[in-house]
Design a protein around this motif. Structure first.
Motif, PDB file in Angstrom:
ATOM      1  N   ASN A   8      40.819  44.827 -12.628  1.00  9.51           N
ATOM      2  CA  ASN A   8      39.475  45.840 -12.927  1.00  9.51           C
ATOM      3  C   ASN A   8      38.932  45.507 -11.855  1.00  9.51           C
ATOM      4  O   ASN A   8      37.134  45.586 -12.215  1.00  9.51           O
ATOM      5  CB  ASN A   8      38.623  44.871 -14.314  1.00  9.51           C
ATOM      6  N   ASN A  21      37.639  49.920 -13.051  1.00  3.65           N
ATOM      7  CA  ASN A  21      38.630  49.153 -13.832  1.00  3.65           C
ATOM      8  C   ASN A  21      40.216  49.426 -13.193  1.00  3.65           C
ATOM      9  O   ASN A  21      41.349  49.376 -13.946  1.00  3.65           O
ATOM     10  CB  ASN A  21      39.030  49.588 -15.341  1.00  3.65           C
ATOM     11  N   SER A  23      43.353  47.196 -12.207  1.00  2.88           N
ATOM     12  CA  SER A  23      44.427  46.441 -11.605  1.00  2.88           C
ATOM     13  C   SER A  23      45.883  46.679 -11.629  1.00  2.88           C
ATOM     14  O   SER A  23      46.268  47.166 -12.291  1.00  2.88           O
ATOM     15  CB  SER A  23      44.512  45.603 -13.701  1.00  2.88           C
ATOM     16  N   GLY A  58      35.012  43.005 -10.685  1.00  2.00           N
ATOM     17  CA  GLY A  58      36.203  42.860 -10.620  1.00  2.00           C
ATOM     18  C   GLY A  58      36.795  41.722 -10.435  1.00  2.00           C
ATOM     19  O   GLY A  58      36.070  41.114  -9.629  1.00  2.00           O
TER      20      GLY A  58
END
Ligand code: ADP
Ligand code: MG
Length: 252
Positions: A8, A21, A23, A58
């Protein structure tokens, strides 16, 4: 086995959200590729991973260590190096010198400087290692040329050579074949494949999917600061035919 992951990751430039976000997961020994139209956030993502930009939120993990927002110099000790979209050789220095400065010289640390013989031995080993790398990249005949006199493609190879000097575990590359003729582009990726066989992991951002598709293990597609598609191995075909992906490339 996973070697690198982001969780994220979000990055703003002022009010503009360049990463939303994000990932991703990179397996050890894989060549993971990130594609996406210009302005998607690809360079921003690898700048965050390699410490050149700080995430607003994140996490980034490397071999299970939290490396979020560490400095590039520190990441070097973890075994992470990167190359840049525009090669940044020291143009007045020779090819060999440019490769050599890819490494840290223990002679520069005061405690080691006392042991001059150790330093000389280290220098010798470094020059040997640098020559092996130049031979591998087929640049050894140019060792005493000024880096500024190399062609664009040769400079890209020199960038890889500098990264290799640090004996990295992960090499992150931003558009390694941008502006490079197809023949040399395939040469560069053949070198990448050879290094992969030695266990080095690659995370690469590239625009020209046509050339690199045959070499990759894992593909991510970015658009507007987000991952919009992903696949490994046989799934890659489906990713590039995904209507969402086709659409952003038509608009590109
Ligand atoms: P890509 O590498 O996919 O082409 P970038 O990561 O370079 O995209 O850029 C993503 C977006 O963030 C673009 O809209 C770009 O203009 C913006 N951007 C990148 N770097 C900066 C910066 N330092 N300051 C402000 N905006 C930036
Ligand atoms: Mg970019």
């Amino acid at each position: 086995m996973e070697i690198l992951k982001t969780e994220n990751v979000t990055k703003y430039f002022g009010d503009f959200k360049a990463l939303n976000n994000v990932s991703i997961s990179v397996n050890k020994g894989d060549l993971t590729l990130i594609i996406g139209p210009n302005g998607s956030g690809k360079s921003t993502l690898i700048n965050v991973i390699t410490g050149f930009l700080k995430a607003d939120s994140g996490k980034v993990y490397f071999e299970e260590n939290d490396i979020t927002n560490k400095e590039p110099e520190e990441l070097y000790y973890y075994g992470i190096v990167r190359t840049f979209q525009t090669p940044q050789p020291l143009k007045e220095m020779t090819v060999l010198e440019n490769i050599l400065i890819g490494n840290i010289n223990p002679g520069e640390e005061p405690i080691n400087a006392i042991f001059y013989s150790k330093w000389l031995k280290f220098e010798e080993e470094m020059v040997e290692r640098a020559f092996k790398i130049l031979e591998f990249l087929k640049l050894s005949h140019l060792y005493d040329r000024k880096a500024g006199s190399l062609s664009g493609g040769q400079m890209k190879l020199l960038e890889i050579g500098r990264a290799l000097m640090t004996e990295p575990k992960l090499i992150v590359m931003d558009e390694p074949i941008a502006g490079v003729a197809p023949g040399l582009a395939h040469d560069i990726f053949n070198h990448v494949i050879e290094l992969k066989k030695k266990g080095i992991t690659f995370l690469i951002v590239e625009h020209r999917l046509d050339i690199v598709l045959q070499y990759i293990d894992h593909l991510y597609v970015m658009f507007n600061g987000e991952i919009i598609a992903e696949g490994r191995g046989k799934e890659i075909e489906n990713v590039i035919n995904d209507p969402k992906v086709v659409e952003i490339y038509i608009g590109d």
